[in-house]
Design an enzyme around this catalytic site. Structure first.
Site, PDB file in Angstrom:
ATOM      1  N   SER A   1       0.805  -1.222   0.000  1.00  0.00           N
ATOM      2  CA  SER A   1       0.000   0.000   0.000  1.00  0.00           C
ATOM      3  C   SER A   1       0.836   1.269   0.000  1.00  0.00           C
ATOM      4  O   SER A   1       0.383   2.314  -0.475  1.00  0.00           O
ATOM      5  CB  SER A   1      -0.935   0.016   1.211  1.00  0.00           C
ATOM      6  OG  SER A   1      -0.198  -0.087   2.416  1.00  0.00           O
TER       7      SER A   1
ATOM      8  N   ASP B   1      -0.825   6.379  10.606  1.00  0.00           N
ATOM      9  CA  ASP B   1      -1.334   5.334  11.502  1.00  0.00           C
ATOM     10  C   ASP B   1      -0.243   4.400  11.997  1.00  0.00           C
ATOM     11  O   ASP B   1      -0.522   3.300  12.457  1.00  0.00           O
ATOM     12  CB  ASP B   1      -2.418   4.522  10.786  1.00  0.00           C
ATOM     13  CG  ASP B   1      -1.904   3.883   9.493  1.00  0.00           C
ATOM     14  OD1 ASP B   1      -0.705   4.043   9.176  1.00  0.00           O
ATOM     15  OD2 ASP B   1      -2.698   3.231   8.792  1.00  0.00           O
TER      16      ASP B   1
ATOM     17  N   HIS C   1       1.206   3.792   7.223  1.00  0.00           N
ATOM     18  CA  HIS C   1       0.988   4.513   5.962  1.00  0.00           C
ATOM     19  C   HIS C   1       1.530   5.932   6.061  1.00  0.00           C
ATOM     20  O   HIS C   1       1.361   6.602   7.080  1.00  0.00           O
ATOM     21  CB  HIS C   1      -0.497   4.515   5.606  1.00  0.00           C
ATOM     22  CG  HIS C   1      -1.030   3.137   5.400  1.00  0.00           C
ATOM     23  ND1 HIS C   1      -1.695   2.454   6.388  1.00  0.00           N
ATOM     24  CD2 HIS C   1      -0.961   2.306   4.330  1.00  0.00           C
ATOM     25  CE1 HIS C   1      -2.027   1.247   5.930  1.00  0.00           C
ATOM     26  NE2 HIS C   1      -1.583   1.129   4.690  1.00  0.00           N
TER      27      HIS C   1
END
Length: 205
Positions: A11, A177, A180
Site C-alpha cells: 500500500s 497510523d 501509511h
C-alpha cells in the site's frame, strides 16, 4: 525508445494509484514521478503497488506485473505487511524471515540480468524506536540488504533512514497510523530513493 521503470510493492507504493488518472497515486511514487519522470521522455514510470501485499502476494502476480512488462529498472518495496500481520493478524499464516528470504530470492532469480534492480528496505511500524513492529523489521531489512548485495542491486536504506530520523527527533509525523505515510514520510522515502538511484534517470537534454 522509451525505457520502463516498474515500482512494485504494498500500500505504501500503491497509495491510491487506481483513483489517480495517471496511475501514480499520492505517495513516494508521486514525488519520484514529478521530480524525475514527468518531464523525462526517456522513461515511463509504472506503479504496480497493491495494498496489503506481502512477498508471497508479489509471487502470485510476478509474471503478470513484472516479467511481462520486461522493465529496464525494477524497484521493489516489500516487508511491512510480512511483519505487521504477525502483530495485527496473528491468526493468519505468517511469512517467516526464512520464507521471506527464499521467496524474495526466487523472484529476483526470475528477473532478466539486463534489468537494473532497486531493493528498498521496509520503513517503520509505529513512530518509536522500540516498537514491536520495528524490532520485527530488523531481520527483514537485513535480508533486503543481503539480497541487494548478492544480486548487485541498488539498495534504498529506508529502514536505516527512518529509524535514524526517529532517533534524531524534531520531525513532522511520518505516518498517519504507524505504517501509511504522511506527505513528509513519502517525501523522506522519495529523497532516500533518489539519493540511491536517482542518477540512473538523469538526462543531459
Amino acid at each position: 525508445m522509451t525505457k520502463k521503470v516498474v515500482l512494485i510493492g504494498d500500500s505504501i507504493t500503491d497509495a491510491g494509484r487506481r483513483e489517480d488518472p495517471n496511475g501514480i497515486g499520492t505517495g513516494y511514487v508521486k514525488h519520484l514521478y514529478e521530480e524525475l519522470f514527468k518531464n523525462n521522455k526517456d522513461w515511463e514510470l509504472i506503479n504496480k503497488g497493491v495494498s496489503g501485499d506481502r512477498v508471497t502476494d508479489l509471487e502470485a502476480r510476478w509474471e503478470e506485473d513484472v516479467l511481462k512488462l520486461n522493465p529496464d529498472v525494477l524497484s521493489i518495496s516489500i516487508g511491512i505487511n510480512d511483519v505487521w500481520y504477525q502483530i495485527d493478524h496473528p491468526e493468519m499464516e505468517q511469512v517467516t524471515p526464512d520464507q521471506f528470504e527464499a521467496v524474495y530470492r526466487s523472484l529476483l532469480d526470475k528477473v532478466p540480468a539486463s534489468t537494473q534492480l532497486i531493493l528498498m528496505e521496509p520503513t517503520i511500524i509505529e513512530e518509536h524506536l522500540g516498537s514491536l513492529g520495528n524490532q520485527g523489521l530488523v531481520e527483514y531489512a537485513e535480508i533486503v540488504r543481503f539480497l541487494a548485495e548478492e544480486k548487485g542491486a541498488i539498495l534504498v536504506q529506508n529502514y536505516a533512514v527512518f529509524m535514524g530520523t526517529l532517533a534524531n527527533g524534531n520531525h513532522p509525523p511520518l505516518t498517519t497510523d504507524g505504517v501509511h505515510m504522511t506527505d513528509a514520510g513519502s517525501r523522506l522515502m522519495a529523497d532516500t530513493w533518489k539519493k540511491a538511484a536517482g542518477y540512473l534517470f538523469k538526462t543531459d537534454k
